[in-house]
Design a protein around this motif. Structure first.
Motif, mmCIF file in Angstrom:
data_model
loop_
_atom_site.group_PDB
_atom_site.id
_atom_site.type_symbol
_atom_site.label_atom_id
_atom_site.label_comp_id
_atom_site.label_asym_id
_atom_site.label_seq_id
_atom_site.Cartn_x
_atom_site.Cartn_y
_atom_site.Cartn_z
ATOM 1 N N ALA A 130 -79.994 1.634 7.711
ATOM 2 C CA ALA A 130 -78.790 2.342 7.268
ATOM 3 C C ALA A 130 -78.245 3.201 8.408
ATOM 4 O O ALA A 130 -77.039 3.245 8.658
ATOM 5 N N HIS A 131 -79.156 3.871 9.102
ATOM 6 C CA HIS A 131 -78.767 4.712 10.235
ATOM 7 C C HIS A 131 -78.013 3.884 11.284
ATOM 8 O O HIS A 131 -76.963 4.292 11.796
ATOM 9 N N GLU A 132 -78.541 2.709 11.559
ATOM 10 C CA GLU A 132 -77.923 1.846 12.564
ATOM 11 C C GLU A 132 -76.527 1.386 12.112
ATOM 12 O O GLU A 132 -75.580 1.389 12.894
ATOM 13 N N GLN A 133 -76.430 1.022 10.822
ATOM 14 C CA GLN A 133 -75.128 0.589 10.285
ATOM 15 C C GLN A 133 -74.086 1.708 10.354
ATOM 16 O O GLN A 133 -72.946 1.479 10.754
ATOM 17 N N VAL A 134 -74.486 2.900 9.954
ATOM 18 C CA VAL A 134 -73.529 4.013 9.921
ATOM 19 C C VAL A 134 -73.104 4.375 11.345
ATOM 20 O O VAL A 134 -71.927 4.625 11.617
ATOM 21 N N ASP A 135 -74.052 4.367 12.256
ATOM 22 C CA ASP A 135 -73.711 4.668 13.649
ATOM 23 C C ASP A 135 -72.689 3.655 14.172
ATOM 24 O O ASP A 135 -71.720 4.018 14.846
ATOM 25 N N ASP A 136 -72.894 2.393 13.826
ATOM 26 C CA ASP A 136 -71.987 1.336 14.269
ATOM 27 C C ASP A 136 -70.594 1.525 13.665
ATOM 28 O O ASP A 136 -69.575 1.411 14.360
ATOM 29 N N MET A 137 -70.556 1.848 12.360
ATOM 30 C CA MET A 137 -69.224 2.032 11.742
ATOM 31 C C MET A 137 -68.518 3.277 12.289
ATOM 32 O O MET A 137 -67.301 3.298 12.425
ATOM 33 N N CYS A 138 -69.292 4.283 12.654
ATOM 34 C CA CYS A 138 -68.689 5.472 13.275
ATOM 35 C C CYS A 138 -68.082 5.129 14.627
ATOM 36 O O CYS A 138 -66.947 5.501 14.922
ATOM 37 N N ARG A 139 -68.849 4.433 15.433
ATOM 38 C CA ARG A 139 -68.364 4.109 16.784
ATOM 39 C C ARG A 139 -67.147 3.212 16.737
ATOM 40 O O ARG A 139 -66.230 3.341 17.540
ATOM 41 N N ARG A 140 -67.117 2.273 15.779
ATOM 42 C CA ARG A 140 -66.059 1.262 15.795
ATOM 43 C C ARG A 140 -64.840 1.625 14.966
ATOM 44 O O ARG A 140 -63.744 1.147 15.244
ATOM 45 N N LEU A 141 -65.010 2.449 13.936
ATOM 46 C CA LEU A 141 -63.849 2.726 13.088
ATOM 47 C C LEU A 141 -63.730 4.180 12.624
ATOM 48 O O LEU A 141 -62.671 4.785 12.758
ATOM 49 N N LEU A 142 -64.817 4.743 12.096
ATOM 50 C CA LEU A 142 -64.683 6.045 11.434
ATOM 51 C C LEU A 142 -64.323 7.153 12.420
ATOM 52 O O LEU A 142 -63.635 8.103 12.063
ATOM 53 N N ALA A 143 -64.776 7.031 13.659
ATOM 54 C CA ALA A 143 -64.405 7.999 14.688
ATOM 55 C C ALA A 143 -63.897 7.239 15.907
ATOM 56 O O ALA A 143 -64.212 6.068 16.084
ATOM 57 N N ASN A 144 -63.102 7.905 16.709
ATOM 58 C CA ASN A 144 -62.703 7.343 18.003
ATOM 59 C C ASN A 144 -63.435 8.156 19.062
ATOM 60 O O ASN A 144 -63.049 9.290 19.351
ATOM 61 N N PRO A 145 -64.517 7.601 19.636
ATOM 62 C CA PRO A 145 -65.363 8.386 20.544
ATOM 63 C C PRO A 145 -64.631 8.925 21.778
ATOM 64 O O PRO A 145 -65.130 9.820 22.448
ATOM 65 N N ILE A 146 -63.424 8.415 22.052
ATOM 66 C CA ILE A 146 -62.665 8.931 23.196
ATOM 67 C C ILE A 146 -62.102 10.315 22.894
ATOM 68 O O ILE A 146 -62.004 11.162 23.770
ATOM 69 N N ILE A 147 -61.779 10.558 21.632
ATOM 70 C CA ILE A 147 -61.170 11.845 21.279
ATOM 71 C C ILE A 147 -61.954 12.609 20.215
ATOM 72 O O ILE A 147 -61.606 13.733 19.882
#
Lengths: 83, 242
Positions: free
Chosen positions: A56-73
């Motif tokens: 679950a941790h891995e899935q959530v991290d992936d969804m954060c990086r790709r959609l839920l957050a924009n790591p650039i900003i």
């Protein structure tokens, strides 16, 4: 599993909303306030047969990086609890 | 010399609202053809340049451009761009390109926290792009901005690399052509209004050149040179291969 994701403006990037709120707090008598940042909370639930906390941790991290957050900003953190 | 028209495609997302303006702008040129590309399609229909228009794709939910970036058509646009295809993002289109990682940096809330809708003066910082080749270096273009999240930001390392690689294409300036805090409508880093990628085939800008293509109307015609640059670039490439 219940997931709460916290998304905040990336450290070092000016947050215009946070800055405006910070400037208004002294008007209410709150002095000495700094570092106001305005972000968002995203709640979600993940289910799956035999879903482990690690998966679950891995899935959530992936969804954060790709959609839920924009790591650039934005920066993100999350909590996972059994529910 | 080829006389075939230059084929443009304008992507239509749910919530796009400058798609018809972009379509119209391109159709004011005699040597172009233009068609819409629907967000659920994956076929780019053989177009030679893709425009991502302004608007509020998917209601600007989550972040501007964040949902549009995962639409079926964008997967084809990303492939097209990675193979050297010309892609221009205007306003929400620019936001979608940074979300897709096709352009560096990000676009955050205007520092004034207000939607800005006004004319700006843009200085053309480089003509070594397919989108500004018909301009002069340092030329001023007067066109409109209309956005709430146009505050361009990028980390210092990437910014230094972008400067070294001549990727800053347009800056907000005052009427004299100088950088000036009052001329920057949104707080963008170093007054940046438009940038291109390192390969120079992908370009994004916050202002709206499609609203400035007809002399005699309120918007003026300063936006024409950007579209003309794309047309010239495609026609030159056709000559080389002919």
């Amino acid at each position: 599993m219940n997931v709460r994701v916290y998304v905040t403006p990336k450290k070092g990037i000016l947050d215009p909303q946070g800055a405006a709120v910070e400037r208004s707090l002294p008007n209410l008598g709150f002095t000495g306030v700094s570092g106001v940042q305005i972000g968002k909370i995203i709640d979600l639930t993940i289910t799956g047969d035999g879903l482990t906390a690690a998966a679950a941790h891995e899935q959530v991290d992936d969804m954060c990086r790709r959609l839920l957050a924009n790591p650039i900003i934005e920066d993100y953190t999350f909590e996972i609890s059994e529910g | 010399m080829s006389s075939a028209p230059v084929r443009f495609g304008v992507v239509v997302f749910p919530g796009s609202n400058c798609d018809a303006d972009s379509y119209h702008a391109i159709s004011t040129f005699t040597d172009t053809s233009v068609q819409y590309l629907w967000h659920k399609d994956t076929d780019l229909k053989g177009v030679q340049a893709v425009i991502l228009p302004g608007g509020f794709s998917y209601g600007d939910y989550l972040r501007c451009g964040a949902i549009a970036r995962f639409s079926p058509i964008m997967q084809s646009v990303i492939d097209f761009a990675e193979n050297g295809g010309l892609v221009m993002g205007i306003c929400n289109g620019f936001q979608t390109l940074v979300e897709a990682g096709l352009l560096p940096g990000g676009l955050i809330r205007n520092t004034g926290l207000k939607f800005v809708c006004r004319y700006v003066n843009l200085r053309v910082e480089t003509i070594a792009t397919p989108f500004t080749s018909a301009c002069q270096t340092g030329e001023l273009l007067r066109i409109v901005v209309k956005h709430n999240e146009g505050n361009y930001t990028v980390d210092p390392e990437t910014f230094a690399r972008m400067q070294a690689d001549d990727q800053i294409v347009l800056r907000y300036v005052n009427a004299a052509g100088d950088q000036d805090e009052g001329a920057n409508p949104n707080g963008a880093l170093d007054d940046i209004a438009g940038v291109c990628n390192a390969a120079r085939n992908v370009f994004g800008m916050m202002p709206h050149p499609e609203n400035s293509v007809e002399a005699g109307l309120a918007g003026g015609a300063d936006g024409r040179k950007l579209f003309q640059s794309i047309i010239d670039t495609v026609l030159r490439a056709a000559e080389v291969t002919a």
